[in-house]
Scaffold this active site. Sequence first.
Site, PDB file in Angstrom:
ATOM      1  N   LYS A  53       0.873  -1.252  -0.032  1.00  0.00           N
ATOM      2  CA  LYS A  53       0.154   0.112  -0.035  1.00  0.00           C
ATOM      3  C   LYS A  53       0.964   1.333  -0.070  1.00  0.00           C
ATOM      4  O   LYS A  53       0.724   2.231  -0.835  1.00  0.00           O
ATOM      5  CB  LYS A  53      -0.870  -0.046   1.127  1.00  0.00           C
ATOM      6  CG  LYS A  53      -1.930  -0.977   1.052  1.00  0.00           C
ATOM      7  CD  LYS A  53      -2.845  -1.369   2.589  1.00  0.00           C
ATOM      8  CE  LYS A  53      -3.887  -2.646   2.182  1.00  0.00           C
ATOM      9  NZ  LYS A  53      -4.650  -2.937   3.464  1.00  0.00           N
ATOM     10  N   GLN A  97      -3.867  -0.930   9.673  1.00  0.00           N
ATOM     11  CA  GLN A  97      -4.293  -2.192   9.132  1.00  0.00           C
ATOM     12  C   GLN A  97      -4.899  -3.293  10.171  1.00  0.00           C
ATOM     13  O   GLN A  97      -4.425  -3.400  11.271  1.00  0.00           O
ATOM     14  CB  GLN A  97      -2.725  -2.714   8.580  1.00  0.00           C
ATOM     15  CG  GLN A  97      -2.661  -4.377   7.985  1.00  0.00           C
ATOM     16  CD  GLN A  97      -3.551  -4.238   6.630  1.00  0.00           C
ATOM     17  OE1 GLN A  97      -3.599  -3.220   5.996  1.00  0.00           O
ATOM     18  NE2 GLN A  97      -3.829  -5.165   6.067  1.00  0.00           N
ATOM     19  N   ASP A 120     -10.309   3.694   4.091  1.00  0.00           N
ATOM     20  CA  ASP A 120     -10.833   2.217   4.189  1.00  0.00           C
ATOM     21  C   ASP A 120     -12.264   2.131   3.844  1.00  0.00           C
ATOM     22  O   ASP A 120     -12.809   1.020   3.674  1.00  0.00           O
ATOM     23  CB  ASP A 120     -10.398   1.658   5.292  1.00  0.00           C
ATOM     24  CG  ASP A 120      -9.278   0.645   5.313  1.00  0.00           C
ATOM     25  OD1 ASP A 120      -9.100  -0.099   4.325  1.00  0.00           O
ATOM     26  OD2 ASP A 120      -8.368   0.626   6.296  1.00  0.00           O
TER      27      ASP A 120
END
Length: 294
Positions: A53, A97, A120
């Site tokens: 990412k 994460q 997200d």
Amino acid sequence: MPAELIDGRAIAKKIRADVAERAKKLAQGGLRPGLAVVMVGDNPASAVYTAAKSKAAEEAGFYSLNLRLPADTSEADLLSRVDALNSDPKIHGILVQMPLPKQIDPDTVIRRIDPKKDVDGFHPVNVGKMLIGERDGFIPCTPAGIQVLLKESGVKTPGKDCVIIGRSNIVGKPMAALMMQDNENANCTVTVCHRRTVDLKAHTRAADILIVAAGRPRIVTADMVKPGAVVIDVGTNRVNDPSTKSGTRLQGDVDFESVSEIASKITPVPGGVGPMTIAMLMANTVRAAEMTVR
Ligand code: GUN
């Protein structure tokens, strides 16, 4: 193999090129999009995903902040890091994460992220906006990427029966919410199957579009698929394979070999859904930056 392969890498590349172009335009106006990727602990899979990412963010021309915190980080400590990122003008997108170590409640952390920086799409404000079909929130990256894969590979969704296996907050639930919306890339009749579904095969065999996010290697076999169906495999299971150099390989939730004989279109693992998740994260981040100047 009669099924056409849906090439996630090629479609993701197009999206990322478009994102880089938008980032360049913003930079010309003095605004560089910034993405913070936070990882707590040393889960090896998470380390691979977060590195990918951050690298994608750099390649898009973003300011990229990769924060690795020790496994014994307290919840209060992580929350104060999130607060600092929320008020940092260089940061437009924040991603923490998952999974997090046991001492940290993921819901508390997700709720602490400013919804305008929640690239997200996990914050309840963004989940709610997605469910009611409001377009100014963020949509979780994996389901958003799957919808783009379907569109870009010419799948007509309106009126189709879409069956989803899995009901996670990251994939299954948002996927269902997206595919039932009243728009040209959705308008499906949606069924969500899960651990307690009684006759899984009866449902999957009725699917025109079958999206599998069960997290179980090869649970979907050819006998469970309607001939001509479109099959999307979200599974990334690491399984032992002594024939490879590392001794392991990635295995999807779908038995690709047999299912590709009867599906009309299918995503491979790897190279299907995975690259799209990262591409959509970049798309969400550049949009978060754009929204600060509109
Ligand atoms: N863990 C697995 N997938 C994801 C994701 O899309 N976002 C975050 N934050 N954690 C994950």
